[in-house]
Design a protein around this motif. Structure first.
Motif, PDB file in Angstrom:
ATOM      1  N   SER A  73       0.812  -1.216   0.000  1.00  0.00           N
ATOM      2  CA  SER A  73       0.000   0.000   0.000  1.00  0.00           C
ATOM      3  C   SER A  73       0.846   1.267   0.000  1.00  0.00           C
ATOM      4  CB  SER A  73      -0.928   0.004   1.212  1.00  0.00           C
ATOM      5  OG  SER A  73      -1.753  -1.131   1.222  1.00  0.00           O
ATOM      6  N   ALA A  74       2.004   1.226   0.639  1.00  0.00           N
ATOM      7  CA  ALA A  74       2.806   2.432   0.799  1.00  0.00           C
ATOM      8  C   ALA A  74       3.288   2.998  -0.525  1.00  0.00           C
ATOM      9  CB  ALA A  74       4.001   2.150   1.709  1.00  0.00           C
ATOM     10  N   PHE A  75       3.425   2.156  -1.529  1.00  0.00           N
ATOM     11  CA  PHE A  75       3.957   2.617  -2.815  1.00  0.00           C
ATOM     12  C   PHE A  75       2.873   2.693  -3.896  1.00  0.00           C
ATOM     13  CE2 PHE A  75       7.610   0.923  -0.550  1.00  0.00           C
ATOM     14  CZ  PHE A  75       8.542   1.933  -0.738  1.00  0.00           C
ATOM     15  N   THR A  76       1.621   2.732  -3.484  1.00  0.00           N
ATOM     16  CA  THR A  76       0.517   2.848  -4.445  1.00  0.00           C
ATOM     17  C   THR A  76       0.588   4.161  -5.206  1.00  0.00           C
ATOM     18  OG1 THR A  76      -0.844   1.562  -2.909  1.00  0.00           O
ATOM     19  CG2 THR A  76      -1.994   2.692  -4.684  1.00  0.00           C
ATOM     20  N   GLY A  77       1.185   5.177  -4.594  1.00  0.00           N
ATOM     21  CA  GLY A  77       1.280   6.478  -5.250  1.00  0.00           C
ATOM     22  C   GLY A  77       2.031   6.454  -6.558  1.00  0.00           C
ATOM     23  N   LEU A 148      -6.267  -1.056   7.279  1.00  0.00           N
ATOM     24  CA  LEU A 148      -4.895  -0.558   7.183  1.00  0.00           C
ATOM     25  C   LEU A 148      -4.536  -0.251   5.728  1.00  0.00           C
ATOM     26  CD1 LEU A 148      -2.264   0.093   8.637  1.00  0.00           C
ATOM     27  CD2 LEU A 148      -1.579  -2.301   8.321  1.00  0.00           C
ATOM     28  N   THR A 149      -5.016  -1.078   4.805  1.00  0.00           N
ATOM     29  CA  THR A 149      -4.797  -0.810   3.381  1.00  0.00           C
ATOM     30  C   THR A 149      -5.432   0.505   2.972  1.00  0.00           C
ATOM     31  OG1 THR A 149      -4.765  -3.186   2.901  1.00  0.00           O
ATOM     32  CG2 THR A 149      -5.130  -1.700   1.052  1.00  0.00           C
ATOM     33  N   LEU A 150      -6.655   0.735   3.421  1.00  0.00           N
ATOM     34  CA  LEU A 150      -7.336   1.992   3.138  1.00  0.00           C
ATOM     35  C   LEU A 150      -6.537   3.176   3.667  1.00  0.00           C
ATOM     36  CD1 LEU A 150      -9.775   3.655   2.235  1.00  0.00           C
ATOM     37  CD2 LEU A 150     -10.918   3.029   4.358  1.00  0.00           C
TER      38      LEU A 150
END
Length: 255
Positions: A73-77, A148-150
């Motif tokens: 999730s942290a690198f979804t950007g 947490l993903t959200l």
């Protein structure tokens, strides 16, 4: 808005289905963690002072799912930055879909992926190590991972919008992710008997520590006040704040 977000989620799902290599790698990742990393940590954690309730595999299995959620999730950007540079968001902007729906559609896709990964981890752990997994514990742990993903996806997208380019985004995420991960006790629980006092106190100030404890508690059925009530309340609070921050920034930056 929910209908628009669902349509965007379905389009992202269709794109993911066309990339068989990516799907295969995402499926292989949790299995690799479970088979190659967990046995090492289980051996180390057996004699750790202040060890949590439940056997080592019961503690490590939900921890691996939380770690996968964190890393994914942290690198979804990155995808958002790619969409910005290729003009995808520019074309989506002129559609009737709200900007909030554009954000939620991508968040839903990441939640779907992390849920599938977590289920694979639970299934492999049950087959290979005969863990006493319960339906309620599994569902509650999946819910923790979804929230947490959200949270992390919303924060990642927001940071990407503020950074505007990949090098700055990478630096910001990597700089913040490393101490949060180390202090969370996701892979090695930070207990009073194991860690120095100052490190234990510092870890208690990390929201991810409480989320990791909550995931372990729901998975093992250890419903104590601190991990469940405090951890659950904190998780809901940071989820709401991150979603508000993400939608506010998304609506302001995507003009």
């Amino acid at each position: 808005m929910f209908r628009d977000a669902t349509l965007i989620f379905r389009s992202e799902l269709l794109l993911a289905r066309r990339s068989l290599l990516r799907m295969g790698l995402e499926i292989a990742q949790p299995i690799t963690w479970l088979l190659l990393f967990a046995p090492l940590m289980v051996g180390v954690m057996k004699d750790s002072p202040g060890f949590l309730t439940g056997n080592a595999w019961m503690v490590m299995t939900p921890a691996i799912t939380i770690y996968l959620v964190l890393m994914g999730s942290a690198f979804t950007g990155y995808k958002l930055l790619s969409d910005l540079s290729t003009g995808v968001l520019e074309r989506m902007r002129v559609t009737p879909a709200s900007r909030t729906a554009l954000l939620l559609g991508n968040v839903m896709m990441r939640m779907f992926q992390t849920t599938i990964q977590s289920m694979l981890v639970f299934l492999m752990a049950w087959i290979l190590f005969d863990l006493p997994i319960t339906v309620i514990g599994t569902l509650l742990t999946l819910a923790v991972g979804a929230l947490l993903t959200l949270t992390l996806t919303s924060c990642s997208v927001t940071v990407a919008l503020l950074a505007k380019n990949e090098p700055i985004f990478t630096t910001m995420i990597s700089t913040g992710l490393l101490p949060l991960t180390l202090l969370s006790g996701i892979l090695m629980p930070i207990t009073p008997g194991l860690a120095p006092e100052w490190l234990y106190i510092l870890s208690r100030c990390n929201p991810l520590t409480w989320v990791a404890d909550l995931a372990r508690a729901t998975f093992t059925g250890y419903y104590a006040f601190q991990p469940v009530v405090i951890g659950g309340t904190l998780l809901v609070a940071i989820t709401v704040m991150s979603l508000w921050w993400g939608t506010r920034t998304f609506n302001r930056e995507i003009l």
